[in-house]
Design a protein around this motif. Structure first.
Motif, mmCIF file in Angstrom:
data_model
loop_
_atom_site.group_PDB
_atom_site.id
_atom_site.type_symbol
_atom_site.label_atom_id
_atom_site.label_comp_id
_atom_site.label_asym_id
_atom_site.label_seq_id
_atom_site.Cartn_x
_atom_site.Cartn_y
_atom_site.Cartn_z
ATOM 1 N N LYS A 193 1.139 -1.493 -0.033
ATOM 2 C CA LYS A 193 0.555 0.374 -0.388
ATOM 3 C C LYS A 193 0.846 1.356 -0.342
ATOM 4 N N GLY A 194 2.332 1.483 0.510
ATOM 5 C CA GLY A 194 3.214 2.581 0.925
ATOM 6 C C GLY A 194 4.159 2.248 0.034
ATOM 7 N N PHE A 195 5.243 2.621 0.651
ATOM 8 C CA PHE A 195 6.395 2.874 0.176
ATOM 9 C C PHE A 195 7.198 2.118 -0.403
ATOM 10 N N GLU A 196 6.412 0.887 -0.162
ATOM 11 C CA GLU A 196 7.747 -0.319 -0.023
ATOM 12 C C GLU A 196 7.060 -1.211 -1.390
ATOM 13 N N ILE A 197 6.358 -0.516 -2.188
ATOM 14 C CA ILE A 197 6.203 -1.374 -3.707
ATOM 15 C C ILE A 197 7.042 -1.117 -4.318
ATOM 16 N N GLU A 198 8.141 -0.831 -4.414
ATOM 17 C CA GLU A 198 9.697 -0.622 -5.653
ATOM 18 C C GLU A 198 10.149 -2.121 -4.530
ATOM 19 N N THR A 199 10.267 -2.295 -3.594
ATOM 20 C CA THR A 199 10.779 -3.511 -3.151
ATOM 21 C C THR A 199 9.894 -5.275 -3.394
ATOM 22 N N GLU A 200 8.635 -5.051 -3.619
ATOM 23 C CA GLU A 200 7.835 -5.532 -3.535
ATOM 24 C C GLU A 200 8.313 -5.659 -5.741
ATOM 25 N N MET A 201 8.080 -4.820 -6.047
ATOM 26 C CA MET A 201 8.558 -4.927 -7.602
ATOM 27 C C MET A 201 9.971 -5.705 -7.854
ATOM 28 N N THR A 202 10.943 -5.281 -7.455
ATOM 29 C CA THR A 202 11.888 -5.691 -7.123
ATOM 30 C C THR A 202 12.249 -7.580 -7.134
ATOM 31 N N ILE A 203 11.730 -7.967 -5.418
ATOM 32 C CA ILE A 203 11.948 -9.191 -5.767
ATOM 33 C C ILE A 203 10.801 -10.419 -6.560
ATOM 34 N N HIS A 204 9.523 -9.912 -6.802
ATOM 35 C CA HIS A 204 8.237 -9.635 -7.566
ATOM 36 C C HIS A 204 8.968 -9.914 -9.242
ATOM 37 N N ALA A 205 10.338 -9.132 -9.634
ATOM 38 C CA ALA A 205 11.179 -9.333 -10.704
ATOM 39 C C ALA A 205 11.827 -10.547 -10.579
ATOM 40 N N LEU A 206 12.571 -10.716 -9.949
ATOM 41 C CA LEU A 206 13.928 -11.794 -9.030
ATOM 42 C C LEU A 206 13.034 -13.281 -9.494
ATOM 43 N N ASP A 207 11.747 -13.577 -8.920
ATOM 44 C CA ASP A 207 11.024 -14.573 -8.299
ATOM 45 C C ASP A 207 11.029 -15.410 -10.118
ATOM 46 N N LYS A 208 9.985 -14.790 -10.838
ATOM 47 C CA LYS A 208 9.978 -14.816 -11.504
ATOM 48 C C LYS A 208 10.894 -15.242 -12.638
ATOM 49 N N ASN A 209 12.235 -14.456 -12.315
ATOM 50 C CA ASN A 209 12.966 -14.714 -13.404
ATOM 51 C C ASN A 209 12.636 -13.844 -14.369
ATOM 52 N N LEU A 210 12.328 -12.451 -14.681
ATOM 53 C CA LEU A 210 12.460 -11.646 -15.246
ATOM 54 C C LEU A 210 13.544 -10.717 -15.564
ATOM 55 N N LEU A 211 13.647 -10.089 -16.649
ATOM 56 C CA LEU A 211 15.153 -9.595 -17.181
ATOM 57 C C LEU A 211 14.730 -8.035 -17.014
ATOM 58 N N ILE A 212 15.751 -7.504 -15.457
ATOM 59 C CA ILE A 212 16.094 -6.720 -14.933
ATOM 60 C C ILE A 212 17.409 -6.512 -15.810
ATOM 61 N N LYS A 213 17.579 -4.739 -15.913
ATOM 62 C CA LYS A 213 18.172 -3.881 -15.753
ATOM 63 C C LYS A 213 18.265 -2.761 -15.696
ATOM 64 N N ASN A 214 19.947 -3.180 -14.891
ATOM 65 C CA ASN A 214 20.920 -1.585 -14.022
ATOM 66 C C ASN A 214 20.608 -0.298 -14.934
ATOM 67 N N VAL A 215 20.411 1.251 -14.855
ATOM 68 C CA VAL A 215 20.271 1.927 -15.200
ATOM 69 C C VAL A 215 21.099 2.974 -14.676
ATOM 70 N N LEU A 216 22.094 2.998 -15.035
ATOM 71 C CA LEU A 216 22.581 4.286 -13.916
ATOM 72 C C LEU A 216 22.208 6.319 -14.492
ATOM 73 N N VAL A 217 21.499 6.469 -13.376
ATOM 74 C CA VAL A 217 20.892 7.528 -13.573
ATOM 75 C C VAL A 217 21.007 8.829 -11.846
ATOM 76 N N LYS A 218 21.195 9.879 -12.530
ATOM 77 C CA LYS A 218 21.772 11.113 -11.574
ATOM 78 C C LYS A 218 20.763 11.381 -10.330
ATOM 79 N N TYR A 219 21.199 11.684 -9.203
ATOM 80 C CA TYR A 219 19.950 11.792 -7.980
ATOM 81 C C TYR A 219 20.064 12.860 -7.156
ATOM 82 N N ARG A 220 18.996 13.910 -7.308
ATOM 83 C CA ARG A 220 19.189 15.470 -7.181
ATOM 84 C C ARG A 220 18.284 15.720 -5.704
#
Length: 311
Positions: free
Chosen positions: A168-195
């Protein structure tokens, strides 16, 4: 169906939302931009109305609730999720989107932690939490995710329509990541700046409250996605307790032929039974999870077939 949909969940981002929409429209002129207001009490809506964005509302509070509604209501070939606080530069949008459009990834992650995050964000606990969560997930799933909790991500249509959102909250990003890893989906890391947020803009994340929710989410998802591992540890712990209670009883039995410590013996039997039950429960749930992954693969293949037919 939109070619590219830019998703911006917003809660009290009146200071920055107009700039965010304008920046991403400049970088992705062919995209449709959606701003979902989540009960803002400032001028978020009036500022968003001055842009080209489509404005919608989600009454249930929490980022996870907003993303759930976005994923249900919007159909697009590619989705770009971004926060409305102007902490993620729009200059990386095209690179993230291209990972999806060129079929190089099911989900592209904007990696802040390998660039400017730790120099821009001065919160010790936020930095520690990001490092801890990343290390735990990469250790458990034997992966190389650079930034687990980034809010800058791109997805394909199949990912969005097959992702069961529970958070329901900000833990959504963690859930997305674990779902993709569990289902062996293709994940790409793209370097981005943060301000860092501009002066006067307030973060909606509570370091300890939301940090606890993230850790709780990791624990629950680990139990749900890797039940055999989880219940094997439970079985082992119960077995060690059973042995600890049983050893003094056995020593006395071999010395005297009697079992005077009956409560210790019964406690040992109880934990021994718990150990056996945990082991077989883990086996049973692991079989169910494997079947679930198989069904997911079949469903994902069906999506691929439909996409080829429609091309």
């Amino acid at each position: 169906m939109d070619k590219i949909a830019v998703l911006i969940p917003c809660y009290n981002e009146g200071q920055t939302i107009k700039k965010v929409v304008d920046d991403f429209k400049r970088e992705l002129p062919d995209a449709t931009i959606y701003v979902y207001d989540n009960n803002s009490t400032d001028n978020t809506i009036s500022q968003a109305q001055q842009t080209c964005a489509i404005i919608r509302h989600e009454s249930r509070q929490g980022k996870g609730n907003v993303i759930r509604t976005m994923f249900r209501e919007i159909d697009a070939h590619c989705y770009l999720m971004i926060d409305g606080d102007d902490t993620y530069p729009a200059e990386h949008a095209r690179e993230l989107v291209s990972q999806i459009i060129d079929n190089k990834a099911d989900m592209a992650i904007g990696d802040r932690l390998s660039s400017t995050y730790f120099t821009e964000n001065k919160s010790f606990f936020n930095n520690l939490g990001n490092i801890l969560v990343r290390k735990v997930i990469n250790k458990v799933y034997k992966s190389d995710i650079k930034d687990v909790m980034t809010g800058y991500r791109a997805f394909g249509y199949k990912f969005v329509k097959t992702f069961p959102i529970l958070s329901k909250g900000f833990e959504i990003e963690t859930e997305m990541t674990i779902h993709a890893l569990d289902k062996n989906l293709l994940i790409k890391n793209v370097l981005v700046k943060y301000r860092n947020r501009p002066s006067g803009s307030q973060s909606k994340i509570s370091t300890f409250k939301d940090g606890y929710k993230v850790l709780k989410t990791i624990f629950n998802l680990y139990r749900n996605y890797k039940p055999l591992n989880f219940f094997m540890w439970t079985a082992l712990f119960s077995m060690l307790i059973a042995i600890g209670f049983l050893i003094p009883v056995l020593i006395e039995y071999f010395q005297t032929g009697l079992v005077p410590k009956m409560p210790s013996f019964l406690t040992s039997v109880f934990f021994f039974l718990c150990s056996i039950q945990s082991f077989f429960e883990g086996l049973n749930l692991d079989t169910m999870i494997r079947n679930n992954r198989r069904d997911f693969e079949i469903k994902y293949n069906e999506w691929n077939y439909r996409e080829k037919i429609n091309e």
